[in-house]
Design a protein around this motif. Sequence first.
Motif, PDB file in Angstrom:
ATOM      1  N   GLN A 298       4.333  19.239   0.911  1.00 26.14           N
ATOM      2  CA  GLN A 298       3.276  19.657   1.836  1.00 26.14           C
ATOM      3  C   GLN A 298       3.188  21.186   1.929  1.00 26.14           C
ATOM      4  OE1 GLN A 298       3.770  18.013   5.706  1.00 26.14           O
ATOM      5  NE2 GLN A 298       2.008  19.061   6.585  1.00 26.14           N
ATOM      6  N   LYS A 299       4.376  21.845   2.004  1.00 25.46           N
ATOM      7  CA  LYS A 299       4.405  23.300   2.104  1.00 25.46           C
ATOM      8  C   LYS A 299       3.819  23.942   0.847  1.00 25.46           C
ATOM      9  CE  LYS A 299       7.563  27.104   3.105  1.00 25.46           C
ATOM     10  NZ  LYS A 299       8.978  27.479   3.393  1.00 25.46           N
ATOM     11  N   SER A 300       4.178  23.342  -0.314  1.00 27.62           N
ATOM     12  CA  SER A 300       3.658  23.873  -1.580  1.00 27.62           C
ATOM     13  C   SER A 300       2.149  23.725  -1.657  1.00 27.62           C
ATOM     14  CB  SER A 300       4.309  23.141  -2.753  1.00 27.62           C
ATOM     15  OG  SER A 300       5.697  23.316  -2.727  1.00 27.62           O
ATOM     16  N   VAL A 302       0.160  23.654   0.903  1.00 20.80           N
ATOM     17  CA  VAL A 302      -0.462  24.605   1.840  1.00 20.80           C
ATOM     18  C   VAL A 302      -0.577  25.983   1.198  1.00 20.80           C
ATOM     19  CG1 VAL A 302      -0.141  25.818   4.022  1.00 20.80           C
ATOM     20  CG2 VAL A 302       0.264  23.357   3.892  1.00 20.80           C
ATOM     21  N   ILE A 303       0.533  26.376   0.529  1.00 18.12           N
ATOM     22  CA  ILE A 303       0.538  27.709  -0.099  1.00 18.12           C
ATOM     23  C   ILE A 303      -0.474  27.775  -1.221  1.00 18.12           C
ATOM     24  CG2 ILE A 303       1.958  29.323  -1.440  1.00 18.12           C
ATOM     25  CD1 ILE A 303       4.377  28.284   0.145  1.00 18.12           C
ATOM     26  N   GLY A 304      -0.557  26.639  -1.993  1.00 21.45           N
ATOM     27  CA  GLY A 304      -1.442  26.681  -3.159  1.00 21.45           C
ATOM     28  C   GLY A 304      -2.862  26.220  -2.873  1.00 21.45           C
ATOM     29  N   SER A 306      -6.605  26.168  -2.088  1.00 20.40           N
ATOM     30  CA  SER A 306      -7.680  27.133  -2.352  1.00 20.40           C
ATOM     31  C   SER A 306      -8.726  27.170  -1.258  1.00 20.40           C
ATOM     32  CB  SER A 306      -8.358  26.798  -3.678  1.00 20.40           C
ATOM     33  OG  SER A 306      -8.894  25.490  -3.603  1.00 20.40           O
ATOM     34  N   PHE A 311      -6.863  21.933   2.235  1.00 26.23           N
ATOM     35  CA  PHE A 311      -5.649  22.039   3.043  1.00 26.23           C
ATOM     36  C   PHE A 311      -5.611  20.952   4.128  1.00 26.23           C
ATOM     37  CE2 PHE A 311      -3.834  23.684   7.025  1.00 26.23           C
ATOM     38  CZ  PHE A 311      -2.503  23.802   6.632  1.00 26.23           C
TER      39      PHE A 311
END
Length: 568
Positions: A298-300, A302-304, A306, A311
């Motif tokens: 989930q964190k990955s 969110v970071i990735g 676009s 999101f």
Amino acid sequence: MTNKLYLIFFIYSVFGYSQNEIDLLNNKGEKICRKQNKEVFCKAFDYYKNKNFDSCYVFSRKALTFSKSQEEKDIINYINGVSAIKKKLFKQGLQSILSISKEGGFIALKESKLGMIYLNMKDYDKSIKHYLNWEKINSKTKKSLKKNAYHNIGLSYVHKKEYSKAKEYFSKELSLIEQKDTAAVIRTKMDLANVYYNQYLDDEAIPLFEEAYELAKLYSDVELKQITSENMAYVEKNRKKYKESVSHYIETIKWKDSIWNRDKIWELTEKDKQLAVAQKQQEIALQEEQLKRQAVVQKSLVIGASGLLVFLGFLGYFYRELKSKNKFITQQKEELNVANKTKDYLFSVVSHDLRSPINTIKRQHEKLKRQLKNKEYDAVSETTNNAIALTESTSHLLNNVLHWSLEQNNQLSFKAEEYPLKPLVEQAVYNFEEIAEAKNIALTTMLEATILVKADKESLKIVLRNLLDNALKYTGENGEIAIKTYNDSEEFSVIEIKDTGFGISEEKLVKIKGLEDLSIDKINRSEGVGLGMLLCQTLIKKNNGKLLIDSELEVGTTIRILLPNASA
């Protein structure tokens, strides 16, 4: 190929005989007693019919000295031989059976007994010879009797190390066994497996060992569980699967211990609890690990991400997954709580209900010691009978604890089948006739012979034992207990047990009737709910039946068991 170890064979010297000859022998013996009234002969014959083989052995030897006709001698020699076999006095039994004449009409009986005696005396060639003679005489005999003879012939060939012959006869035995005779299937599969194993045919032997082991796990016979697990321990050891072998050895030792011992019940229950807790903890740990991985994903994401929509979409997806997992964990926790409460309830029964009878037995023994010391021999018999009655009551309680534990863990064998009701009720009543006679209670039956029901026979036996035991326990001397069966409707038939005992108060009767919808997490032992009645309600409900109770203080109690008809 590893060195073979000697595995366990089921060495049962099962009987094969001619039913016609048994009937002939019984008719001749009864005729002699009825017309000639020979006291010693008749005593020996009565002891034989009642399976009191110790007394039969003594009196039949004495009767031989008074017997004049060959017919009497043949009958006496036969029952003396059977008694000697039962007492494992095979040489004496051989002498008696060999003395039976050829003209008496008991040739098949003689051959079958000789085959069995020689098998036990390890003279396998003679055992095979006499069993084959018996088979020729009884070519049209019942399958069950042929099956027993094939078993003993196969067993003799195993001891002679003629494995191909042993396989032939064990295979014949297996072909005659009905599929519902689980115990016989297990034993024969083990015999065949041992035959293959001693010939180093592991590919044929090991699947049979495994099949027997799996069948035994589902069957209620503790001895079969022990032997099949011990066989598997040897097999796995030879395959160098030491971890699995140790596991089977532990299982074997567990079955060897006395299952009725209170400490063992405690230990087994505690191990079950620990295993359940460990399994649940492992599941929870795996689920937590999965949640952690999901959080990383989930964190990955969110970071990735676009964009806001992507999101939010992924966030919503993982939120639903998390909620579903939490719900599953909660459900597992509730199941674990129920398992713990079952364990606590069983501990409560063992500690609470056993304390009083154990202390009473202790006092009875101390009383007996004083009476013996003071030479009060008249009072010793009464004290001993009281101690025996208390011991039987305690054993009955332990039976209920075991059956309840197995039922709660879905380990109690259950198979609903169609069968006549009358023989089952007669057998249950027969087991209590001596107790009723000792208390001077009139035990009467009125059973319809045509009733067929669909139920699990073993669980129904447990219910009848509990209810008849309660009726005898709470009915005073000179009381009456009447058991009858009848069709209540097209859907149900009824077993009715009516006594003239002390009766049940309205308050307690309400609590007993409430057992039908009572679960383990709602039980309060302080309210007087007994495990026996709870077990009865549970098993009757499992049989799709009903348990109805009517009672009045100082008048008596009537219990009706409603069971579905075979055609319903």
